[in-house]
Design an enzyme around this catalytic site. Structure first.
Site, PDB file in Angstrom:
ATOM      1  CB  CYS A   2      -0.947   0.077   1.190  1.00 58.57           C
ATOM      2  SG  CYS A   2      -2.047  -1.310   1.346  1.00 58.57           S
ATOM      3  NE  ARG A  27       5.039   1.325  -0.057  1.00 56.03           N
ATOM      4  CZ  ARG A  27       6.022   1.189   0.804  1.00 56.03           C
ATOM      5  NH1 ARG A  27       7.238   1.459   0.456  1.00 56.03           N
ATOM      6  NH2 ARG A  27       5.786   0.787   2.025  1.00 56.03           N
ATOM      7  CD1 TRP A  75      -0.497  -6.322  -2.889  1.00 61.74           C
ATOM      8  CD2 TRP A  75      -0.915  -6.890  -0.767  1.00 61.74           C
ATOM      9  NE1 TRP A  75      -0.216  -7.665  -2.740  1.00 61.74           N
ATOM     10  CE2 TRP A  75      -0.457  -8.037  -1.462  1.00 61.74           C
ATOM     11  CE3 TRP A  75      -1.252  -7.014   0.584  1.00 61.74           C
ATOM     12  CZ2 TRP A  75      -0.314  -9.278  -0.840  1.00 61.74           C
ATOM     13  CZ3 TRP A  75      -1.114  -8.253   1.195  1.00 61.74           C
ATOM     14  CH2 TRP A  75      -0.640  -9.368   0.479  1.00 61.74           C
ATOM     15  CG  ASN A  99       0.142   2.164   3.748  1.00 62.61           C
ATOM     16  OD1 ASN A  99      -0.848   2.167   3.034  1.00 62.61           O
ATOM     17  ND2 ASN A  99       1.304   2.679   3.389  1.00 62.61           N
ATOM     18  N   GLY A 100      -1.159  -0.973   6.689  1.00 64.43           N
ATOM     19  CA  GLY A 100      -0.974  -1.797   7.889  1.00 64.43           C
ATOM     20  C   GLY A 100      -2.228  -2.593   8.184  1.00 64.43           C
ATOM     21  CD  GLU A 483      16.384 -14.583  -6.073  1.00 66.76           C
ATOM     22  OE1 GLU A 483      15.771 -15.009  -5.096  1.00 66.76           O
ATOM     23  OE2 GLU A 483      16.064 -13.532  -6.656  1.00 66.76           O
ATOM     24  CE  LYS A 487      13.681 -12.900  -8.358  1.00 67.08           C
ATOM     25  NZ  LYS A 487      13.560 -12.020  -7.304  1.00 67.08           N
ATOM     26  CD  GLU A 490       9.466 -12.533  -6.915  1.00 73.70           C
ATOM     27  OE1 GLU A 490      10.578 -12.823  -7.408  1.00 73.70           O
ATOM     28  OE2 GLU A 490       9.302 -11.560  -6.176  1.00 73.70           O
ATOM     29  CG  HIS A 506      16.934 -38.548  -1.865  1.00 67.91           C
ATOM     30  ND1 HIS A 506      17.173 -39.847  -1.495  1.00 67.91           N
ATOM     31  CD2 HIS A 506      18.142 -37.961  -1.980  1.00 67.91           C
ATOM     32  CE1 HIS A 506      18.486 -40.036  -1.379  1.00 67.91           C
ATOM     33  NE2 HIS A 506      19.093 -38.903  -1.673  1.00 67.91           N
ATOM     34  CE  LYS A 603      11.298  -3.873  -4.824  1.00 66.34           C
ATOM     35  NZ  LYS A 603      11.993  -5.017  -5.434  1.00 66.34           N
TER      36      LYS A 603
HETATM   37  C1  G6P Z   1       8.483  -9.012  -1.116  1.00 67.57           C
HETATM   38  C2  G6P Z   1       9.108  -8.671  -2.447  1.00 67.57           C
HETATM   39  C3  G6P Z   1      10.344  -9.531  -2.667  1.00 67.57           C
HETATM   40  C4  G6P Z   1      11.309  -9.365  -1.518  1.00 67.57           C
HETATM   41  C5  G6P Z   1      10.653  -9.630  -0.166  1.00 67.57           C
HETATM   42  C6  G6P Z   1      11.524  -9.158   0.978  1.00 67.57           C
HETATM   43  O1  G6P Z   1       7.956 -10.280  -1.169  1.00 67.57           O
HETATM   44  O2  G6P Z   1       8.192  -8.854  -3.491  1.00 67.57           O
HETATM   45  O3  G6P Z   1      10.963  -9.138  -3.870  1.00 67.57           O
HETATM   46  O4  G6P Z   1      12.390 -10.218  -1.679  1.00 67.57           O
HETATM   47  O5  G6P Z   1       9.435  -8.909  -0.062  1.00 67.57           O
HETATM   48  O6  G6P Z   1      11.633  -7.776   0.896  1.00 67.57           O
HETATM   49  P1  G6P Z   1      12.789  -6.915   1.524  1.00 67.57           P
HETATM   50  O7  G6P Z   1      12.411  -5.495   1.191  1.00 67.57           O
HETATM   51  O8  G6P Z   1      12.754  -7.171   3.008  1.00 67.57           O
HETATM   52  O9  G6P Z   1      14.063  -7.318   0.922  1.00 67.57           O
END
Ligand code: G6P
Length: 608
Positions: A2, A27, A75, A99-100, A483, A487, A490, A506, A603
């Site tokens: 948000c 956000r 969000w 927000n929150g 990772e 990606k 996501e 396994h 984000k």
């Molecule tokens: C969200 C974002 C990710 C990020 C994660 C942790 O899920 O979409 O891209 O890795 O938060 O965020 P931070 O700001 O703590 O690295």
């Protein structure tokens, strides 16, 4: 998660609010709204489900020259994305953006017997609660806000405005960031300083438990207990070009491609190639404190967690005397884990605002353990609450999927590990190869990005109709595989999972069929032959393997090979991760998904 904006001043409020919301859209982006008011308090409330562009269209038909207002991009947490649930929420004369999460909103709602609710949100409950203390404006808005917040359990960043006094905005925070921008004859509010860039360089970061009363020429801050706070005005360092696409179609591609430069910023002044040493000023640990470290806890979420796993693999290679545990913040905060003395915790976060990571930081601090931030966003809550830290300095990362931050987080942590090793007297011959490779990394990243780009694009297009993928790696290539899979899932929504090569037989080997393709990360080195054998096991089951390798002699007849030319050995997996980043990007473009704002995500996750 948000975004909040606010404006009071001499210019057109709608203009700032909409441009600010666009900057914060990453956000949260399922609905948005703004309220502006003229001097008499006549209000214009516009909300829209969907992206800010929807709101903008509605705004075009409702242009006003109001000089004050607040706005929000959402969000969803409570209630689906809809116009009714979008902020600002109204309660009589007052409007609120939030927000929150208000955890006790049900109890509060039950107490507000005469109130009528138009939304399913916890935020509207807070608006009505504030109104119940406002008594039609007979009570100052700030006091009404404070009374209400004293009853709230949960987290908030809020901005509130009233038709009775449109010259004033009240903001408050607990666990959700708020920045106040000081302009000329105007005061701006945002949940993230990037919305203020280009308007002012002077900002006040509100602390938890503070409430500010804002007019165009004044900012008065108090705690919830009415103690006055003397505000510290700080400089916003970000410039406009850092938050623009600069000719790229998507922020994600821009952020992938700018990694040579962002890495240079991470390394600036910290690597002494001549001496083969690194030096970090921020952690603020003395040589004696560094020498005493026996246990390292690395805490993060999502990509930051993955960066921690990879960094942990590296650090243990050259600091034999310490144990390293990388933990998922949302789990660790509730675990009853024993933290031995002489531990140090690395708190890894791009945004510096992730709720679970922040909660962990606070838990760990309570136990008397030193905390060191590996953070990108300057002035963020985590950066301010840790005992010391190393900023990664990659500049704003706007695309929801984290890329450049990952690479620099790994390097910043490895440098921290090297600092420990240096203090512990680990031989230079052991450490120097790491220092050398770190120094060379920006250039190597530049070469790889240039050389593999077209190949990766072609291959990603070829696999665009697949919905299942497996990433495979061993040793440091294993966290890299994790990772890579994150990606891909996501942004391209491909069901991608990562396995350590050795784990294939396994269980995961049972998955291999036509629906899947496999991305195998095979760096040269001690475990190369073993990884090659594992690939053969996949091929024997008709797997469709895309091999990523820096070995010229790799000659298995896999479906596709992406070759990396590099003089690096130790850090090659980081170069392979560039391939994963580009692959995810092009697959997403080919599938036609929203690259920078993938569905359901945000984000900066400031709720638990
Ligand atoms: C969200 C974002 C990710 C990020 C994660 C942790 O899920 O979409 O891209 O890795 O938060 O965020 P931070 O700001 O703590 O690295």
């Amino acid at each position: 998660m948000c975004g909040i904006v606010g404006y009071v001043g001499g210019k057109n409020a709608q203009d700032f609010l909409i441009s600010g919301l666009k900057r914060l859209e990453y956000r949260g982006y399922d609905s948005a709204g703004i309220i502006t008011m003229d001097e008499e308090g006549k209000d214009t409330l516009i909300k829209a489900k969907g992206k800010i562009s929807e709101l903008e269209e509605r705004l075009a038909k409702n242009k006003r020259d109001d000089k004050a207002g607040i706005g929000h991009t959402r969000w969803a947490t409570h209630g689906e994305p809809s116009e009714a649930n979008a902020h600002p929420h109204q309660a009589g004369d007052i409007f609120l953006v939030h927000n929150g999460i208000i955890e006790n909103y049900k109890e509060l709602k039950a107490q507000l017997k005469n109130a009528e609710f138009k939304s399913e949100t916890d935020s509207e409950v807070l608006a009505k609660l504030i109104e119940s203390f406002y008594h039609d404006g007979r009570y100052p808005l700030t006091n009404a806000v404070v009374q209400a917040l004293k009853l709230v359990k949960g987290t908030y960043g809020i901005a509130v405005i009233s038709r009775k006094n449109p010259e004033e905005i009240v903001v408050a925070r607990l666990g959700s960031p708020l920045v106040i921008g000081i302009g000329h004859d105007e005061t701006l509010v945002a949940s993230d300083a990037s919305a203020l860039v280009g308007h002012t360089k002077r900002a006040i970061y509100l602390n938890d438990g503070e409430v500010a009363t804002i007019t165009r020429n004044s900012v008065e801050i108090k705690t919830l207990n009415a103690e006055p706070v003397s505000a510290k005005v700080e400089e916003i360092e970000t410039n406009l070009s850092a938050i623009q696409k600069n000719g790229y179609e998507h922020f994600l591609l821009k952020e992938i491609m700018e990694q040579p430069e962002s890495l240079i910023e991470t390394l600036r002044g910290r690597v002494n190639l001549h001496e083969g040493t690194v030096k970090l000023g921020g952690p603020g640990l003395s040589e004696t404190e560094l020498r005493k470290i026996k246990h390292l806890i690395i805490v993060g979420c999502g990509t930051a967690y993955n960066a921690g796993v990879l960094a942990g693999y590296y650090i243990e290679q050259f600091t034999p005397e310490i144990t390293i545990e990388t933990v998922i913040a949302s789990e660790y905060r509730y675990r009853q884990a024993y933290i031995p003395e002489d531990s140090v915790a690395l708190i890894v976060s791009q945004s510096g605002e992730t709720a679970d990571t922040l909660a962990c930081l606070r838990e760990i601090k309570k136990k008397g353990i030193k905390t060191i931030g590996i953070v990108n966003t300057i002035g963020s809550t985590i950066a301010r609450e840790v005992d010391g830290g190393t900023y990664v300095h990659v500049g704003p990362e706007i695309s929801v999927a984290s890329t450049k931050a990952f690479t620099s987080q790994v390097i910043a942590m490895v440098m921290f590990g090297l600092t420990i090793a240096q203090a512990k007297g680990v031989k230079k011959t052991v450490l120097q190869p790491y220092v050398k490779e770190i120094a060379k990394l920006p250039e190597e990243v530049r070469n790889v990005l240039e050389l593999v780009h077209e190949d990766v694009k072609k291959i990603a297009n070829k696999y665009k109709d697949y919905d299942h993928a497996i990433y495979l790696g061993r040793d440091t290539a294993y966290p890299t595989a994790i990772e890579g899979a994150l990606k891909l899932k996501e942004i391209s929504y491909v069901d991608a999972n990562a396995y350590a090569f050795g784990e294939l037989k396994h269980g995961p080997l049972a998955l291999i069929d036509d629906r899947f393709f496999e991305i195998a990360l095979i760096p040269k080195g001690e475990l190369y032959e073993k990884a090659v054998s594992n690939v053969q096991e996949v091929l024997a089951r008709n797997g469709k393997v895309i091999a990523v390798t820096n070995d010229d002699k790799f000659d298995l007849s896999v479906a596709d090979v992406i070759r990396i030319q590099t003089s690096l050995e130790i850090l090659t997996p980081l170069l392979m991760n560039l391939v994963s980043q580009l692959f995810a990007y092009y697959m997403t473009v080919a599938k036609g998904n929203n690259v920078d704002q993938p569905r359901n995500l945000a984000k900066s996750v400031t709720v638990e």
